[in-house]
Design a protein around this motif. Sequence first.
Motif, PDB file in Angstrom:
ATOM      1  N   MET A 271      -3.283   4.637  -9.928  1.00 28.02           N
ATOM      2  CA  MET A 271      -2.494   5.365  -8.932  1.00 28.02           C
ATOM      3  C   MET A 271      -1.951   6.637  -9.561  1.00 28.02           C
ATOM      4  O   MET A 271      -1.979   6.802 -10.770  1.00 28.02           O
ATOM      5  CB  MET A 271      -1.414   4.505  -8.309  1.00 28.02           C
ATOM      6  CG  MET A 271      -0.195   4.283  -9.118  1.00 28.02           C
ATOM      7  SD  MET A 271       1.010   3.287  -8.208  1.00 28.02           S
ATOM      8  CE  MET A 271       0.728   3.726  -6.521  1.00 28.02           C
ATOM      9  N   CYS A 272      -1.479   7.537  -8.717  1.00 29.79           N
ATOM     10  CA  CYS A 272      -1.046   8.829  -9.251  1.00 29.79           C
ATOM     11  C   CYS A 272       0.470   8.873  -9.369  1.00 29.79           C
ATOM     12  O   CYS A 272       1.179   7.970  -8.937  1.00 29.79           O
ATOM     13  CB  CYS A 272      -1.564   9.961  -8.368  1.00 29.79           C
ATOM     14  SG  CYS A 272      -0.727  10.087  -6.790  1.00 29.79           S
ATOM     15  N   ALA A 273       0.949   9.967  -9.925  1.00 26.99           N
ATOM     16  CA  ALA A 273       2.399  10.147 -10.103  1.00 26.99           C
ATOM     17  C   ALA A 273       3.105  10.067  -8.755  1.00 26.99           C
ATOM     18  O   ALA A 273       4.180   9.471  -8.636  1.00 26.99           O
ATOM     19  CB  ALA A 273       2.661  11.488 -10.763  1.00 26.99           C
TER      20      ALA A 273
ATOM     21  N   ALA B 223       0.844  -1.203   0.000  1.00 29.62           N
ATOM     22  CA  ALA B 223       0.000   0.000   0.000  1.00 29.62           C
ATOM     23  C   ALA B 223       0.871   1.241   0.000  1.00 29.62           C
ATOM     24  O   ALA B 223       1.897   1.290   0.668  1.00 29.62           O
ATOM     25  CB  ALA B 223      -0.919   0.013   1.215  1.00 29.62           C
ATOM     26  N   CYS B 224       0.419   2.214  -0.757  1.00 28.62           N
ATOM     27  CA  CYS B 224       1.132   3.495  -0.847  1.00 28.62           C
ATOM     28  C   CYS B 224       0.939   4.269   0.461  1.00 28.62           C
ATOM     29  O   CYS B 224      -0.021   4.051   1.193  1.00 28.62           O
ATOM     30  CB  CYS B 224       0.550   4.288  -2.012  1.00 28.62           C
ATOM     31  SG  CYS B 224       1.427   5.808  -2.385  1.00 28.62           S
ATOM     32  N   LEU B 225       1.886   5.149   0.732  1.00 30.09           N
ATOM     33  CA  LEU B 225       1.697   6.081   1.851  1.00 30.09           C
ATOM     34  C   LEU B 225       2.313   7.427   1.481  1.00 30.09           C
ATOM     35  O   LEU B 225       2.692   8.208   2.326  1.00 30.09           O
ATOM     36  CB  LEU B 225       2.327   5.520   3.136  1.00 30.09           C
ATOM     37  CG  LEU B 225       2.026   6.253   4.450  1.00 30.09           C
ATOM     38  CD1 LEU B 225       0.552   6.297   4.759  1.00 30.09           C
ATOM     39  CD2 LEU B 225       2.781   5.659   5.614  1.00 30.09           C
ATOM     40  N   ASN B 226       2.423   7.645   0.166  1.00 34.48           N
ATOM     41  CA  ASN B 226       2.978   8.945  -0.176  1.00 34.48           C
ATOM     42  C   ASN B 226       1.969  10.033   0.140  1.00 34.48           C
ATOM     43  O   ASN B 226       2.335  11.185   0.310  1.00 34.48           O
ATOM     44  CB  ASN B 226       3.440   8.997  -1.641  1.00 34.48           C
ATOM     45  CG  ASN B 226       4.866   9.510  -1.720  1.00 34.48           C
ATOM     46  OD1 ASN B 226       5.441   9.888  -0.701  1.00 34.48           O
ATOM     47  ND2 ASN B 226       5.443   9.537  -2.899  1.00 34.48           N
ATOM     48  N   CYS B 227       0.699   9.694   0.174  1.00 36.40           N
ATOM     49  CA  CYS B 227      -0.260  10.650   0.726  1.00 36.40           C
ATOM     50  C   CYS B 227      -1.245   9.872   1.590  1.00 36.40           C
ATOM     51  O   CYS B 227      -1.225   8.643   1.628  1.00 36.40           O
ATOM     52  CB  CYS B 227      -0.936  11.488  -0.348  1.00 36.40           C
ATOM     53  SG  CYS B 227      -2.443  10.809  -1.025  1.00 36.40           S
ATOM     54  N   VAL B 228      -2.112  10.614   2.239  1.00 33.60           N
ATOM     55  CA  VAL B 228      -3.000  10.013   3.231  1.00 33.60           C
ATOM     56  C   VAL B 228      -4.012   9.039   2.613  1.00 33.60           C
ATOM     57  O   VAL B 228      -4.603   8.224   3.309  1.00 33.60           O
ATOM     58  CB  VAL B 228      -3.705  11.136   4.025  1.00 33.60           C
ATOM     59  CG1 VAL B 228      -4.661  11.905   3.129  1.00 33.60           C
ATOM     60  CG2 VAL B 228      -4.425  10.591   5.238  1.00 33.60           C
ATOM     61  N   THR B 229      -4.176   9.095   1.311  1.00 34.25           N
ATOM     62  CA  THR B 229      -5.158   8.239   0.637  1.00 34.25           C
ATOM     63  C   THR B 229      -4.833   6.761   0.782  1.00 34.25           C
ATOM     64  O   THR B 229      -5.707   5.916   0.853  1.00 34.25           O
ATOM     65  CB  THR B 229      -5.222   8.618  -0.858  1.00 34.25           C
ATOM     66  OG1 THR B 229      -5.518  10.006  -0.943  1.00 34.25           O
ATOM     67  CG2 THR B 229      -6.253   7.835  -1.596  1.00 34.25           C
ATOM     68  N   ARG B 230      -3.556   6.448   0.821  1.00 37.10           N
ATOM     69  CA  ARG B 230      -3.089   5.087   1.087  1.00 37.10           C
ATOM     70  C   ARG B 230      -3.697   4.052   0.105  1.00 37.10           C
ATOM     71  O   ARG B 230      -4.368   3.104   0.509  1.00 37.10           O
ATOM     72  CB  ARG B 230      -3.390   4.711   2.542  1.00 37.10           C
ATOM     73  CG  ARG B 230      -2.599   5.520   3.539  1.00 37.10           C
ATOM     74  CD  ARG B 230      -3.123   5.372   4.945  1.00 37.10           C
ATOM     75  NE  ARG B 230      -4.262   6.217   5.197  1.00 37.10           N
ATOM     76  CZ  ARG B 230      -5.211   5.957   6.081  1.00 37.10           C
ATOM     77  NH1 ARG B 230      -5.156   4.863   6.790  1.00 37.10           N
ATOM     78  NH2 ARG B 230      -6.213   6.792   6.263  1.00 37.10           N
ATOM     79  N   CYS B 231      -3.450   4.271  -1.164  1.00 40.15           N
ATOM     80  CA  CYS B 231      -3.983   3.343  -2.168  1.00 40.15           C
ATOM     81  C   CYS B 231      -3.254   2.001  -2.098  1.00 40.15           C
ATOM     82  O   CYS B 231      -2.030   1.976  -1.991  1.00 40.15           O
ATOM     83  CB  CYS B 231      -3.764   3.902  -3.571  1.00 40.15           C
ATOM     84  SG  CYS B 231      -4.584   5.464  -3.859  1.00 40.15           S
ATOM     85  N   PRO B 232      -3.987   0.911  -2.236  1.00 41.11           N
ATOM     86  CA  PRO B 232      -3.303  -0.374  -2.375  1.00 41.11           C
ATOM     87  C   PRO B 232      -2.424  -0.339  -3.632  1.00 41.11           C
ATOM     88  O   PRO B 232      -2.794   0.282  -4.631  1.00 41.11           O
ATOM     89  CB  PRO B 232      -4.450  -1.366  -2.554  1.00 41.11           C
ATOM     90  CG  PRO B 232      -5.629  -0.685  -1.958  1.00 41.11           C
ATOM     91  CD  PRO B 232      -5.440   0.773  -2.228  1.00 41.11           C
TER      92      PRO B 232
HETATM   93  S1  SF4 Z   1      -3.346   9.121  -4.173  1.00 37.37           S
HETATM   94 FE1  SF4 Z   1      -1.304   8.788  -5.064  1.00 37.37          FE
HETATM   95  S2  SF4 Z   1       0.145   9.321  -3.427  1.00 37.37           S
HETATM   96 FE2  SF4 Z   1      -1.852   9.117  -2.499  1.00 37.37          FE
HETATM   97  S3  SF4 Z   1      -1.887   7.019  -1.755  1.00 37.37           S
HETATM   98 FE3  SF4 Z   1      -2.832   6.993  -3.806  1.00 37.37          FE
HETATM   99  S4  SF4 Z   1      -1.155   6.563  -5.218  1.00 37.37           S
HETATM  100 FE4  SF4 Z   1      -0.229   7.151  -3.249  1.00 37.37          FE
END
Ligand code: SF4
Lengths: 236, 841
Positions: B88-90, B53-62
């Motif tokens: 997912m985003c950049a 799971a991502c944690l680059n932002c609070v959204t925390r996308c799998p």
């Molecule tokens: S929105 Fe982008 S940065 Fe935020 S958790 Fe999802 S992929 Fe990661």
Amino acid sequence: MTTVIASDGGTQAADPLSEWMASADERAFLYRLLADVFRREPSAQRLEEIRTDSYREALNEAGVDLGEAFYSTAIDEQVEELAVEFTRLFLLSPGGRIAPYESVQLPDGSGQLRGPESQIVLDYYGATGFVHHDEMNDMPDHISAELEYMAHLVGLESSSWANEKQEDALNAIRYQNDFFYTHLSNWVFCFLKKVNERAEHAYYVGFAELAREFMEQELSELSDRTKQAAQLINRV
Amino acid sequence: MLNRRKFVKLSAATAAASVAMNGTLSQARELPVFGGKDYSPATGRERKAVPSACLNCVTRCPNIVYVEDGRIVKIEGQPNSIRSEGKMCAKGQGGVNHSNDPDRILYPMKRVGKRGEGQWKRISWDEALDEVAGRLKVLKDAGTPEKFMFHYGRMKSSISKMVKTNFLGAYGTKTIGNHTSICEGGKWTAQELTWGKHYDSWDFDNTRYVLNFGANPLEAGTNHIPTAHRLIRALTTREVKMVTVDVRLSNTAAKSQEWLPVRPGGDLALALAMCNVVMSEDLHKGHGEEFLKFCKVTDTAEDTLENKVKALKDNFEQYTPEWAEQHCDISAHAIRRVAREFATNHPACLVSYRGAVAHYNGNDTERALQTLAAITGNIDNPGGRCLAVGPKWKYPKVKKMPKGRKLKIVDGPKGAAAIPSHHMSHNVLKMIKDGSAGRPDIYMSYMYTAVYANGDVQENIDVLKDESLIPYSVNINPFYDESAALADLILPEPPYTERWDWEDMVSPVQIPEYYIRQPAIPPMGETRDFGTVACQLAERIGIDLGFKTKEEFVRLSCEKTPAIKAVGGFEYMKKHGVYHDPKAKPKYYSYRKELKPKDYEKATVILDEATGTYWDWKKAKHKSAEAAQKKGYTHSKGAYKAYVGQRIGNKVYKGFKPDKLNKSGYFEIYSGLMKDKGFNPMPTWYSIPEHDKMGDNDMIMTTYKVATQIHSRSQNCKYLTELYHDNPAWINPLDAERRGIIEGDEVKVKSEVGEITIKARITPAVKPGVIAISHHCGHWEYGRYASGNKAPMGHEDDPDLKRMWWKGNHGAHPNWIIPNAPDPINGQLRFMDTVVQVMKI
Ligand code: SF4
């Protein structure tokens, strides 16, 4: 049980899976048809098939009217006319041809024949288990190759439904969705617009219009189709 | 399903004609499984794929993290996620750079020179843990655990439960600061005042119309990608109309059918006027009227629909579109038209975020927007603004906790904010400087760059540097950011790609999704997950948490959570990364659920006549039912935790369950809590005092985020920073001309707390009178990619350092000139309404 449109245009009751299969079959045929139209000038045999009453009716129902002249011109003459038109539109540079390649047509792309986009598309085919045969001496990002690739993917979807391999069907839909949105849809509309504007023969005007309509339908439905299929088999 | 009618005959005819297919493609092997597989372009070998799971932002996308030869090389979306649907985003893809950042901290570091001088020595974990635990033990043994302050930025889900609930709870300190007031705390408080919970969820999949106040969901936001791709889908495939109210033409505004360039802080006037249009034109009839049954609109616990409608009409009567035009610069005609469109295109989704809320008057802006959604029947319905739905993880908890103690320094100075339900993190350092409420002996910060992320940067630096104010400062960090540079001890944490967690972010499809984060590679160097470090500190202090590592905590949580246990627990999650119940139905209208008599006829449950709320007096820690009745639900501390249901007519409903405040189970348009604090109980116009006093040459500075950076912790990601490293200030051509500024000029921007120099970008994409400066830039630490400055412990193992063409061009940071001023109701930092002077240098 739900009601679906049968291939004869009537309605019939079907379970959801056969409905999915029928719809995949229909899309696969359309992709194949369009791949063929843009691959080469039509042969006499091909024109004869298209000029039958039933095909004419089917084209009319799809919103394509090739005009009286198309059906009354002698076949040999028409083969010649369309060979000239195909060459003028897609092959001959002096006439300001419309190079039918993603690498050339992609807005903000490289603009180069055999540009980096061609390789990316070839890599995509390769990564998904497909081999591109260069027998036509043409590039993997030719419009007909990309349409044909979609036809293969939709065909795989259809056979997966038929074999009750629903996960495989969803997998094939996900690839359709991905390839369509990352490649085909990004340039096909701009390409078809040019064909429509520059074509002089009703055949290319008509099929460009048909392609545009079908692509628009794909654009608006493919992502939903992915979602619905995932829901259908309880994956997402 | 495909609209097949049009092409069906043609397909059949084509099939019959059997179009010859001398194709150019043949299938050589089976179609691989979509997503979750990747191949090295260099060797053709398959890369290791780790569902995480991502944690680059609070959204925390799998996501799926790909590893090649032990290095993280690529990150993709998780196709089996119902939230992200594989997108997912950049920023998420740029997360790949964290692991390989040459300025990463790999060992515990202890300061040797003066604080902030940049002199460090490497120490062992044993030394570091002994030192911190020793100091913690002294405070605990002295009965002053509150002198240990823990200040966190991003700490959600399992790490929050491990550290905050268990470790800090068992230790006994409640001096815990968060960062929410610099984020979206103001919106949350306002939502807690109205519908109880803090999160909202926007149902773009089912909406017919989107009205967006100051949110930029296509570039950033709390639930960014899960909502962004749905919004794009709604706009493109269903041609849903979106209208965006913003001072700036954000990319979301640009993709909207209509951009309403509002005056900063004028969002409130606009929202009130839209309520006026709905009520004066009786557009509430139908869906809105139906919803009013569940709304509190007057002082009376149960009022008639007639009285509710009258109260709404009376309150909004004064806020005519013509009146609003004077305060928001949107024409009365446009206000009427958009209000009518919103009210008549049901279901419609009302979106709002910091652009509208991070103002002096943001609290009532959000309350007015909630009201607008309520009176048009767009609350918790398919296609509307919904109550958030997330997974309910069970996790291990320490059984016996001491009664926690706290220093009253997390809610700002007395009286600065009336209801700071998410605290006032930007005033913590100010409170420490002030000292009247005490000061911590140990200040430990985690994933929070207070120095950089708060306003009034110089004050933050001065306080953190001053050993007489903060005697001992510990920073937990993978990177050498501006706060780490001012610490005495740095405990190196691996970036999220090397950590364990279970995650629980809200779902845009109203079905909960369980997912985990797992390390794609082992933590590099001697970095340690702080969850595990907290266990090791606890052990040294003599506290038994019942688990020893983050991995164990995640595993135990998987075993304790019935839904996950049933499908195979920890092993299932490690293999798949995500799980949702395939049979679950989207959750809407949860407030309409009727309670059974056994739920509210319990011996300890009583009815609060004043509000119509059923509550459990025992859970509210009253001695008896009588004592509880006497004090009343509203005025019993923490009574919201004892909420049972809401009586409406002769039924008891689940209602809008309160979260942090003692509101009733109604959707409170009329807020008794606001009244108690001396404010108007109904949404009301407040002008911004500093704006009322603006001179001819003054401008208003607003801030924003871009699609390729997160607020303060992504500039070390080279892929992202190559894309966005400089942030010229947006100035409207009219303002530029008046000041003789042309494109690329250096300008000085000055506020009451300082001044910065920044380049000018002249663009009509910002409203006249407003200067817009993005966040993200102007770092002076965070390593070479972010600031050009090497971390003292940086290494040279990245060839891209030589290719860094933007060196020396790192933009400017607006927070130097933003005062740490709060919204007087909820304490939110006012990021969007600073008065400044702008001049050409
Ligand atoms: S929105 Fe982008 S940065 Fe935020 S958790 Fe999802 S992929 Fe990661």
